[in-house]
Each structure stands twice: as C-alpha cells, then as structure tokens.
Design a protein around this motif. Structure first.
Motif, PDB file in Angstrom:
ATOM      1  N   LEU A 220      26.546  27.327   8.870  1.00  0.00           N
ATOM      2  CA  LEU A 220      27.753  27.320   9.876  1.00  0.00           C
ATOM      3  C   LEU A 220      28.602  28.678   9.802  1.00  0.00           C
ATOM      4  N   ILE A 221      28.960  29.012   8.718  1.00  0.00           N
ATOM      5  CA  ILE A 221      29.936  29.930   8.352  1.00  0.00           C
ATOM      6  C   ILE A 221      29.233  31.177   9.162  1.00  0.00           C
ATOM      7  N   ALA A 222      27.855  31.525   8.568  1.00  0.00           N
ATOM      8  CA  ALA A 222      27.235  32.547   9.192  1.00  0.00           C
ATOM      9  C   ALA A 222      27.211  32.740  10.642  1.00  0.00           C
ATOM     10  N   ALA A 223      27.140  31.424  11.239  1.00  0.00           N
ATOM     11  CA  ALA A 223      27.195  31.644  12.880  1.00  0.00           C
ATOM     12  C   ALA A 223      28.594  31.309  13.564  1.00  0.00           C
ATOM     13  N   ASN A 224      29.875  31.772  12.339  1.00  0.00           N
ATOM     14  CA  ASN A 224      30.938  32.164  12.882  1.00  0.00           C
ATOM     15  C   ASN A 224      31.719  30.472  13.203  1.00  0.00           C
ATOM     16  N   ILE A 225      31.017  29.489  12.426  1.00  0.00           N
ATOM     17  CA  ILE A 225      31.880  28.344  12.730  1.00  0.00           C
ATOM     18  C   ILE A 225      32.944  28.051  11.833  1.00  0.00           C
ATOM     19  N   LEU A 226      34.140  28.096  12.131  1.00  0.00           N
ATOM     20  CA  LEU A 226      35.294  27.887  11.159  1.00  0.00           C
ATOM     21  C   LEU A 226      35.117  28.816   9.946  1.00  0.00           C
ATOM     22  N   PRO A 227      35.017  29.994   9.897  1.00  0.00           N
ATOM     23  CA  PRO A 227      34.591  30.526   8.943  1.00  0.00           C
ATOM     24  C   PRO A 227      36.026  30.853   7.893  1.00  0.00           C
ATOM     25  N   GLU A 228      37.147  30.704   8.385  1.00  0.00           N
ATOM     26  CA  GLU A 228      38.244  30.577   7.685  1.00  0.00           C
ATOM     27  C   GLU A 228      38.297  29.311   6.800  1.00  0.00           C
ATOM     28  N   LEU A 441      19.091  49.646   8.887  1.00  0.00           N
ATOM     29  CA  LEU A 441      19.210  51.143   8.797  1.00  0.00           C
ATOM     30  C   LEU A 441      19.755  51.758   9.842  1.00  0.00           C
ATOM     31  N   ASN A 442      19.354  51.305  11.164  1.00  0.00           N
ATOM     32  CA  ASN A 442      20.185  51.813  12.348  1.00  0.00           C
ATOM     33  C   ASN A 442      21.412  51.500  12.464  1.00  0.00           C
ATOM     34  N   ASP A 443      22.077  50.204  12.463  1.00  0.00           N
ATOM     35  CA  ASP A 443      23.143  49.805  13.001  1.00  0.00           C
ATOM     36  C   ASP A 443      24.273  49.396  11.775  1.00  0.00           C
ATOM     37  N   TYR A 444      23.949  49.158  10.495  1.00  0.00           N
ATOM     38  CA  TYR A 444      24.832  48.821   9.535  1.00  0.00           C
ATOM     39  C   TYR A 444      25.776  50.080   9.081  1.00  0.00           C
ATOM     40  N   VAL A 445      26.886  49.802   9.348  1.00  0.00           N
ATOM     41  CA  VAL A 445      27.932  50.639   9.020  1.00  0.00           C
ATOM     42  C   VAL A 445      28.831  50.094   7.646  1.00  0.00           C
ATOM     43  N   ASP A 446      29.455  49.222   8.262  1.00  0.00           N
ATOM     44  CA  ASP A 446      30.671  48.404   7.071  1.00  0.00           C
ATOM     45  C   ASP A 446      30.963  47.029   7.479  1.00  0.00           C
ATOM     46  N   ASP A 447      30.268  46.489   8.462  1.00  0.00           N
ATOM     47  CA  ASP A 447      30.505  45.191   9.044  1.00  0.00           C
ATOM     48  C   ASP A 447      29.254  44.042   8.623  1.00  0.00           C
ATOM     49  N   SER A 448      29.793  43.523   7.464  1.00  0.00           N
ATOM     50  CA  SER A 448      28.748  42.569   6.848  1.00  0.00           C
ATOM     51  C   SER A 448      28.198  41.214   7.944  1.00  0.00           C
ATOM     52  N   ALA A 449      28.965  41.187   8.876  1.00  0.00           N
ATOM     53  CA  ALA A 449      28.629  40.032   9.913  1.00  0.00           C
ATOM     54  C   ALA A 449      27.044  40.328  10.457  1.00  0.00           C
ATOM     55  N   LEU A 450      26.504  41.527  10.581  1.00  0.00           N
ATOM     56  CA  LEU A 450      25.520  41.772  10.791  1.00  0.00           C
ATOM     57  C   LEU A 450      24.210  41.288   9.850  1.00  0.00           C
ATOM     58  N   PHE A 451      24.871  41.190   8.597  1.00  0.00           N
ATOM     59  CA  PHE A 451      23.655  40.447   7.822  1.00  0.00           C
ATOM     60  C   PHE A 451      23.715  39.066   8.110  1.00  0.00           C
ATOM     61  N   SER A 452      24.932  38.302   8.264  1.00  0.00           N
ATOM     62  CA  SER A 452      25.061  36.914   8.797  1.00  0.00           C
ATOM     63  C   SER A 452      24.133  36.667  10.110  1.00  0.00           C
ATOM     64  N   GLU A 453      24.273  37.614  11.116  1.00  0.00           N
ATOM     65  CA  GLU A 453      23.772  37.412  12.279  1.00  0.00           C
ATOM     66  C   GLU A 453      22.022  37.542  12.069  1.00  0.00           C
ATOM     67  N   LEU A 454      21.560  38.474  11.077  1.00  0.00           N
ATOM     68  CA  LEU A 454      20.056  38.379  10.813  1.00  0.00           C
ATOM     69  C   LEU A 454      19.604  37.473  10.077  1.00  0.00           C
ATOM     70  N   VAL A 456      20.584  34.399  10.191  1.00  0.00           N
ATOM     71  CA  VAL A 456      20.592  33.162  10.943  1.00  0.00           C
ATOM     72  C   VAL A 456      19.261  33.115  11.781  1.00  0.00           C
ATOM     73  N   ASP A 457      19.102  34.517  12.544  1.00  0.00           N
ATOM     74  CA  ASP A 457      17.899  34.633  13.117  1.00  0.00           C
ATOM     75  C   ASP A 457      16.405  34.534  12.457  1.00  0.00           C
ATOM     76  N   PHE A 458      16.689  35.001  11.089  1.00  0.00           N
ATOM     77  CA  PHE A 458      15.576  34.995  10.343  1.00  0.00           C
ATOM     78  C   PHE A 458      15.099  33.496   9.711  1.00  0.00           C
ATOM     79  N   LEU A 459      16.154  32.613   9.492  1.00  0.00           N
ATOM     80  CA  LEU A 459      16.056  31.336   8.988  1.00  0.00           C
ATOM     81  C   LEU A 459      15.536  30.591  10.340  1.00  0.00           C
ATOM     82  N   ALA A 460      15.833  30.958  11.490  1.00  0.00           N
ATOM     83  CA  ALA A 460      15.278  30.118  12.754  1.00  0.00           C
ATOM     84  C   ALA A 460      13.939  30.378  12.773  1.00  0.00           C
TER      85      ALA A 460
END
Length: 740
Positions: A220-228, A441-454, A456-460
């Motif tokens: 749920l955190i990886a999907a940005n559900i109340l990550p705080e 390799l193409n898109d990751y700069v410094d925002d780790s949210a990309l890993f969370s997005e990938l 969640v998609d991979f787990l699905a």
C-alpha cells in the motif's frame, strides 16, 4: 491510487446487495494485497497440516489408554482426508471477505463480522474451552501486532467505501480464526483434538501475522496509500517465540516521530558497521594521476551526475559483462575532471563505500549458481541504478522492504524456474524483466518512486502468472494422486484374483472372464466405493460364486443350490459388466459359454442315475503364473529395483526435500532442467516435479532420486531472497578478510 474505473449505478447495487460483488470493484492494489496474503496464508496452512501428523502421533504415543490413542489416530486420518477441503474452504472464506468490503453500503451493511464464538454448536463445557482458547489467540496477535494491523485498517479505509475496524479487517486475527473454524467444521474429532489443531493454527498461521501485515502495508505504501504512516519494524524470527505485549492503541504523532527517529538511527548504525568492514578497500575508485596535491572529494550530487552519464552507456544483456567495468569507467571520468580542473578529484569516503559494497553484491549475484545465466545478464545491467539508490538512501542495506531491494528479490524469485533454453528471449517473463531494466536505465535519475511503481506492476504480473501455474500444478497433483489410487486399486484387484485362481484348474472361459472382464468391474468398484465397502464385498462374492458354479458338484444339495444360484449370479455378472462398459459382444460370448458350463455341471451327476455324462466343451486351465494388471503402455521401472541403505547420503538429501523446493537436473552434458517438487505421492512413493508454468516435467521414485543425488546429477536450488543471500555472503567474506 489506482481504481478500475468502473461506474456502478446505485439501483444496480441495491438489486445486487447481499450477493457476491465482482472483485473488479476493489482497487488493483487491494487485489494485490489479497493475493500476497493468500499466498502466505496458504503456506502457513500447509505447514500446519504437514506437522499435524507428527503432533497427533506424539499425543497418541503418550496416551494413557487405548481409547485416547484411537482418538488421536482417527483424528490423524480425518485430517489427512479433509486437508484439501479445509485449505480450499479457508481461502474461499478469505476471498469472500475481500469481496464484501468492496460492496457498496446501500441498505443494511453486510460486512464480515468478527466470529461469534457463542453461536458455535458445541456442548457448553466444550464451547467454553474453545472460546477461551480463541480469545487468547486473538488477544495475543492484537497485543503483538496491533500497531501494524491498525495502520493496515487505516489504509484499507482510504480504499473502500465501508468503514472497517480491526475486528472486521479481512486480515484481522478474529476473522482469520473464523475462516479456519468454518472451513474445518466437518472435522469429526473431539474437543481436545480441536484445541490441538487450533494451537497448530496459532503456531503456523497466526505467528506470521507480523509478516502478513508488513507485506500488506508495504504494498500500500508503494502505491502511495498514506506513505506518511511509518511502518513498524518487523520482528525477527528469533523474537517470535518470546513476544512481549504492547499497547494496541494507535500511536500519537510524537510517538510516531520518535519511532521514525529510532529507525533512522538504526539505519545509520547498520551502515556504519558495514563501513568498518570496507575500510581496506578505500582508494580503489580514484584517478591514476601522479600528483602531489591533496585529494578533493566530489559532492554526492556530482557523483550522481557522473553515474547518470554512465548509465546511458551500459551494454545490452547480449554483450559480455566484462566489457563494462563500472569502477574503471568512473576512474576515467574522474581523471578527465581532475585534468580539466587542475585538482585531484576523488569520490568521497561514504559514497566510495557504497560503490564498493554494491559492486561486491553484484559480483556475488553474477557468480550465483542459483540464477540462470540469462537472468544474470539482465540483473548485471542494474548495477548503476542500484548504486544511485544506495547513495541516496542507506536503508537500502538494512530495510528488507526497500522497493529497489524487493524488486531485485522478486525478479530473482520469479525467474527461479528458468532453464538454459535458447528461446528464453521470447519468454514473456524475460521480456517483462527486460522492460523493467530498460525503464530504469532510461528514466531513473534520483526519484525512488519509480522502483515502487515498477514493483507494484511486476507483483501484479507475477501474481497472475502464479495463479495460472498453481491451477495447472493442482491439476497435475490431482492427476498423479488419481494415478496412484488407480495403481493401488489394480494391486488390490490383482491380489484378489491371484488368491482365488493361482494353482487351481478352472475352465479357460472363466479364467478369461475374470482376468479380462471382471477385473475391470472390481477396479471400478474399488475406486468408486473403496475396498471396505459393501459393493466391493458383493463383487468378490459374485466372483467366488462364479468359480464355485463351474466346479464339480456331486452332492444333490449342492446341485440344488447351484440351480438356485445361477439366475442371480448371471444377473450380477451382467449388471457388473454393463456398469464397467465392457464390450457387449464379448459379454454375449462369455454368457453363451457359461450356459454350456452350467448345463454340464447340472448333468455331471447323472452317472448316479445311469445317464451318460456329456463331453465337456471347455478344457480346464491351471493358472501357474501370477496375474499382473497394468495400465496400457505401462512398463516396470528400473528405479523400482534399486535398493539403498537407510543411512545413504542420497536418501538423506531426498528426505530433506520439501514440496515447493526447486532443483536443477543435469539431463546431459549441455542441458539442465529446472523444476519444482509439487507433490510426493505417498502410496507409490513418486516425486512429481513441474516447471514454472505448472506442467509436469519429471517423475522419480525416492530411490531413483537418491541415485541422481549421489552422482551429482541433481542439486537443490537456494530459493532464499537473492539480495539477503548476497549481503550475507559479502559481509562474511569481509569479516574473514579483516580477520587475517
């Protein structure tokens, strides 16, 4: 947050209220939570039943009298017979609970309520014992993992229209107990056995709720559900046996902040201990310049820019991995920077430690025998993105739930069953992983949210793949168990035939009828009703009567009995052959010849009255070789002839195998087969292996598998988490190096 985008008219909802709502009404991430939890719960139930026999056998062994001993033995049998239905029933109730929380509340809400132990159909004393046991189990989970459950309930309430409490959360301990009780209500065992089974449920299922809630919250955190909401630290396995109670009340903001500070401090301590081990490796990433000036570290942001530049030049998976040496490439860039600036620029101590540590992790991964070579080539391309993640976030090394770390582990786990086929590049899973690698390799700069997005998609994706493979696995297991039952039934029929026919002289037609036709009737009855049934006994009696009816009978009373017996015998034979779909033409031929035999039997006593004895048309036939019934195309296995001593090392390796274990089989000099043990068929002793799609690819006996282990043709693959395994190995190697 991601929803399915469906709009449901309220009138339609009202009309459907009380029926099962489609799962599509739930957000995708909630379906992922459900599937991940179902997998862990299924594993817990399997462990419960795997250990139930041993527990009940020990209880039977310690029983003070025969009555108690028989109670436990009967319970063992009942559990074995109903294991699958209980597991299936539990997961059905679990899925139904998720269906209900996805329904709209138009009229009377129909949420799943906590189990009401007062309504269970037991006598009062038994009810009291079970209620006390269940209350204690639920309270223990709430005391131990109430904080994580509370966070999970809070996040669920963001996603569903119904207001949930901890007691109505489908993953709450009260409802988990409810699913188990409802699924096991068909167990015909005494209350003391039920209490033992409940304790096993607590030990193997409820003891894992911390991981259950942790996995769900992470998704749920990886999907940005109340990550705080900061996650509670996961308990170590060693701590589970000595859990200490804690408050079930939600934490205040100041308490949450304090807890977060403690976790941050823990991250720093872990990385500091790793830095102590890396001391001797420093200075390996530096320009090769002959300068006397003092080294000036570049900033972390400058390092990130250099890494992002190198990230665009990572060679493809088809190229040799040795063609790209990251540290060498960094040295060249630093040399150019140093020459251009006139300063001796190096990587800072902390950043260099990160680079060296991640490089060693990847060296382990790329040499790991448990990973297929095709996957190593893909994972090797992720070294720079992983270094960048670790440079920015040191919890990468200490937090198992870190999305980048989990993504690496999930990729390795999903590809465990890959072989060394030439067509792997057309494999759907390979293509999916390749897309993930290229995206980073193409898109990751410094925002780790990309890993969370990938992640969640991979787990699905893997969840869908896993459901398909599990369905095929179940069909494979059912088919093999059916084969085993058929084999046992054939052996039983074979035994009964040989018992009656071996060494006896009988008309040839009768021997043929019993061996070719009635054996099929017996087989069908044994499979359908069992060898203890009345139908089985009746079929055996028909066979005995047939044999008796064609034997000589000189006594007038026996001939009278024969006269009375034949009509019912012929009817039983005809009904049996019809039920087994035996060839009608062959049946008519058999009955025509039987009629002649019975006429001869009636007239055989005519000698006493002076009548002639007619010539027998059917010659007697003495059976001297045992009847062997086999499936069409079935041949005796050479493995069945192998015998090894009980203490043989190969047998010990086989006995350590567990259902779900992955192995690699050396088929020939070039080809290796990766497969998973999906079933051990107890009656036949067969070990059944499937590939990652769930299709059967290998069948071995216990002895045959032991021989393969002895000659090194089979080895067990380590399916523990890849990153954790790599980190343990690197730390151990560093400690050994520093101890010299």
């Amino acid at each position: 947050m991601t929803y399915d985008g469906k709009v449901v008219p309220l009138k339609q909802v009202a009309a459907e209220n009380g029926s099962q709502a489609p799962l599509a009404r739930l957000p995708v991430v909630l379906l992922q939570v459900r599937d991940k939890a179902a997998q862990r719960l299924r594993q817990g139930l399997q462990a419960l039943f795997d250990n139930a026999d041993d527990t009940l056998f020990e209880m039977a062994d310690r029983a003070q009298n025969n009555v108690d001993q028989n109670t436990f033995f009967e319970a063992m049998r009942d559990l074995r017979l109903k294991r699958k239905s209980i597991e299936r029933g539990f997961l059905e109730k679990f899925n139904e609970a998720f269906v209900r929380i996805g329904q709209y509340e138009v009229s009377e809400p129909s949420v799943a309520h906590a189990v009401n132990y007062d309504k269970l159909a037991l006598v009062p004393n038994d009810e009291l014992e079970r209620t006390v046991a269940l209350d204690a189990m639920v309270s223990k989970v709430l005391s131990r993992d109430g904080f994580a459950l509370g966070q999970l309930t809070t996040r669920f309430n963001v996603l569903v229209t119904k207001r949930l409490e901890d007691s109505t959360n489908p993953l709450g301990p009260a409802l988990l107990c409810d699913y188990f009780l409802l699924a096991g209500r068909s167990l015909g065992v005494e209350i003391k056995v039920k209490l033992i089974v409940l304790k096993l449920f607590e030990k193997y299922v409820l003891s894992e709720t911390d991981e259950l809630y942790s996995d769900a919250n992470r998704l749920l955190i990886a999907a940005n559900i109340l990550p705080e909401l900061k996650m509670a630290p996961t308990r170590r396995a060693a701590d589970r046996a000595t859990d200490r109670p804690r408050s079930t009340q939600p934490m205040t903001p100041s308490e949450i902040a304090h807890k977060a500070a403690q976790i941050d401090e823990s991250v720093k301590e872990v990385f500091a201990s790793l830095q102590d081990l890396l001391h001797d490796m420093r200075g390996s990433v530096a320009p090769k310049l002959d300068v006397g000036r003092e080294a000036q570290p570049i900033s972390t942001s400058d390092l990130m820019r250099l890494l992002s530049h190198l990230q665009q030049y990572v060679p493809s998976a088809k190229q040799e991995r040795e063609a790209f040496d990251l540290r060498q490439q960094l040295e060249q860039l630093l040399t150019r920077v140093s020459v251009k600036s006139g300063k001796f620029r190096v990587v800072g101590v902390v950043d260099e430690d990160v680079i060296n540590l991640v490089a060693m992790l990847f060296e382990f991964i790329l040499d790991d025998r448990n990973l297929p070579d095709s996957l190593k080539a893909l994972i090797g391309r992720l070294q720079i993105p992983m270094i960048k993640v670790a440079v920015l976030d040191k919890s990468f090394f200490s937090r198992g739930s870190h999305p980048a770390r989990r993504l690496l582990n999930e990729i390795a786990s999903a590809a465990m069953g890959w072989g060394n086929r030439d067509d792997y590049q057309r494999d759907a899973l390979y293509l999916r992983i390749e897309q993930i690698v290229q995206r980073l390799l193409n898109d990751y700069v410094d925002d780790s949210a990309l890993f969370s997005e990938l992640l969640v998609d991979f787990l699905a994706y893997t969840s869908d793949e896993r459901r398909r493979s599990e369905l095929l696995e179940q069909r494979t297991r059912d088919a093999e168990e059916g084969r085993a039952r058929s084999q046992l039934a054939r052996l039983k029929v074979q035994e009964e035939l040989n018992l009656r026919l071996m060494g006896r002289s009988l008309p040839h037609v009768v021997v043929r009828l019993l061996r070719e036709a009635w054996s099929k009737v017996l087989l069908l009855v044994c499979l359908k009703h069992g060898a203890q049934s009345q139908e089985w006994q009746a079929s055996l009696e028909t066979m005995d009567e047939l044999i008796w009816s064609v034997e000589p009978h000189d006594d007038p009373q026996e001939r009278m009995r024969l006269l009375e017996l034949v009509p019912g015998l012929l009817k039983s034979l005809r009904d049996g052959l019809t039920s087994s779909a035996f060839d009608p033409f062959a049946t008519s031929e058999f009955f025509s010849q039987l009629e002649i035999l019975h006429l001869q039997a009636f007239q055989r006593g005519a000698e006493e009255t002076g009548a002639e004895n007619p010539q027998q048309d059917d010659l007697s036939y003495e059976l001297v070789e045992e009847i062997v019934l086999a499936m069409p195309g079935e041949t005796a296995s050479a493995e069945a002839q192998v015998r090894l001593p009980d203490d043989d090392i190969g047998l010990q390796q086989v006995d350590r195998l567990r259902v779900g274990s992955w192995v690699e089989v050396q088929e020939d000099a070039e080809n290796k087969l990766r497969c998973k043990l999906t079933a051990i068929i107890e009656p036949s002793g067969k070990y059944i292996f499937v590939n990652r799609t769930g299709m059967k690819v290998l069948e071995k006996t216990r002895m045959g598998l032991a021989v393969e282990f002895r000659r090194g043709a089979v080895r067990v693959l380590d399916d523990t988490l890849l990153f954790d395994r790599a980190l343990d190995s690197v730390v151990n190697n560093l400690r050994k190096h520093n101890a010299k």
